[in-house]
Design a protein around this motif. Structure first.
Motif: not given
Length: 339
Positions: A3-4, A67-76, A79-80
């Motif tokens: 998909i990517l 450092s938060s889960v939501a922030g890391r999901w934003l980082g992911i 990335f993608l």
């Protein structure tokens, strides 16, 4: 992953405007969400913007990171998807740069500058003329027109236009109406002098028609193969004629009869020898040629002609007019002080 891959492949097909809009959107999204999700990590919107940019460009300094889960999901997410969008933007920019260089090399760009010199017709004589102009005026801009498939003279200040110079569209592409002077060289590929001069006449007529239509006075110089053909240009406003073959023959005859004279002509024609021919308007205090000649000699300047007359010694008492032009030989620094 498939998909990517399809997503990145689709990004590559987007128009440049869409890629820019997508890039701006992903940057704004990352900046706003990063600051909203972790205000304690990103103390300001600029800090969040800085982290977003380092993430999207894969620099990753590590001075800021969520450092938060939501922030890391934003980082992911960045990335993608964000890296692919920024990669597509960089690819489009590289593609535009390569296209620009190709079009410039092929002579398909429109010249927008003003006060430039337009040289029509490529030959070794044209190369020598361009070299001399750039040596005399290092900041000069030159537009070369010829029916070549690729620029023959690679220089930042020499711009190539490919096409038939008798076509008004090609002349406009070279912005000939804003040019300082237009020089038409005889086509060296035509061996018959009458045909070569005929082509020059056709080009000069196109320049004249364009200048008359737009009421612009263009100073035009034409290289003529034979002097007898100059009369054919009488209906065209040509300011100067250069006799190609006759000039070489006369210089050869002078060198044969009077050895050493060619060195004098080279000094007059080329700045590389030191002194250079300059054009000067008469000063108000100079009532006649004698006064002008005396004042110029005291300044270290040699008067060689008044208008088109070289017999300066026989016209010393001739009154000078505001419309007269004095041609002198001197160094550039002397001429600047005199001007």
């Amino acid at each position: 992953m498939h998909i990517l891959f399809r997503l990145w492949k689709g990004l590559a097909k987007l128009s440049f405007l869409n890629v820019i809009l997508a890039s701006i959107g992903i940057i704004i999204l990352g900046t706003v969400l990063g600051y909203w999700l972790e205000p304690e990590t990103f103390g300001s919107l600029f800090d969040s913007f800085w982290w977003t940019m380092t993430t999207l460009t894969t620099v990753g300094y590590g001075d800021f990171y969520p450092s938060s889960v939501a922030g890391r999901w934003l980082g992911i997410f960045l990335f993608l998807f964000g890296i692919g969008i920024i990669g597509a933007l960089i690819g489009k920019l590289v593609e535009i740069g390569a296209t620009f260089q190709r079009l410039k090399r092929e002579g398909r760009l429109v010249y927008r500058g003003e006060g430039h010199y337009v040289y029509i017709g490529w030959s070794p004589k044209t190369r020598k003329a361009i070299d001399e102009v750039l040596n005399y005026e290092p900041k000069a801009e030159i537009v070369l027109i010829d029916q070549l498939i690729e620029e023959p003279y690679v220089h930042d200040q020499v711009h190539f236009v490919s096409g038939d110079a008798s076509d008004e569209a090609v002349l406009l592409q070279a912005n000939v109406l804003k040019a300082r002077r237009v020089a038409i060289f005889a086509d060296a590929r035509i061996t018959e002098t009458l045909l070569a001069d005929g082509k020059s006449l056709l080009i000069a007529s196109a320049v004249e028609a364009l200048s008359s239509e737009h009421q612009v006075d263009l100073h035009t110089v034409v290289e003529v193969c034979e002097e007898r053909n100059i009369s054919k240009f009488k209906h065209v406003r040509v300011d100067d004629f250069i006799l190609a073959n006759d000039s070489v023959s006369l210089l050869m005859a002078k060198a044969t009869l009077q050895p050493g004279t060619t060195a004098i002509f080279r000094q007059l024609l080329s700045k590389q020898s030191g002194g250079n021919i300059q054009a000067l308007k008469p000063k108000v205090a100079w009532q006649n040629v004698r006064q002008a000649n005396t004042a110029l000699l005291e300044s270290g300047v040699t008067l060689i002609a008044v208008n088109d007359r070289l017999d300066v010694a026989t016209m010393l008492d001739l009154p000078l007019q505001d419309t007269d032009m004095l041609y002198v030989v001197c160094h550039d620094d002397v001429f600047e002080r005199l001007s």
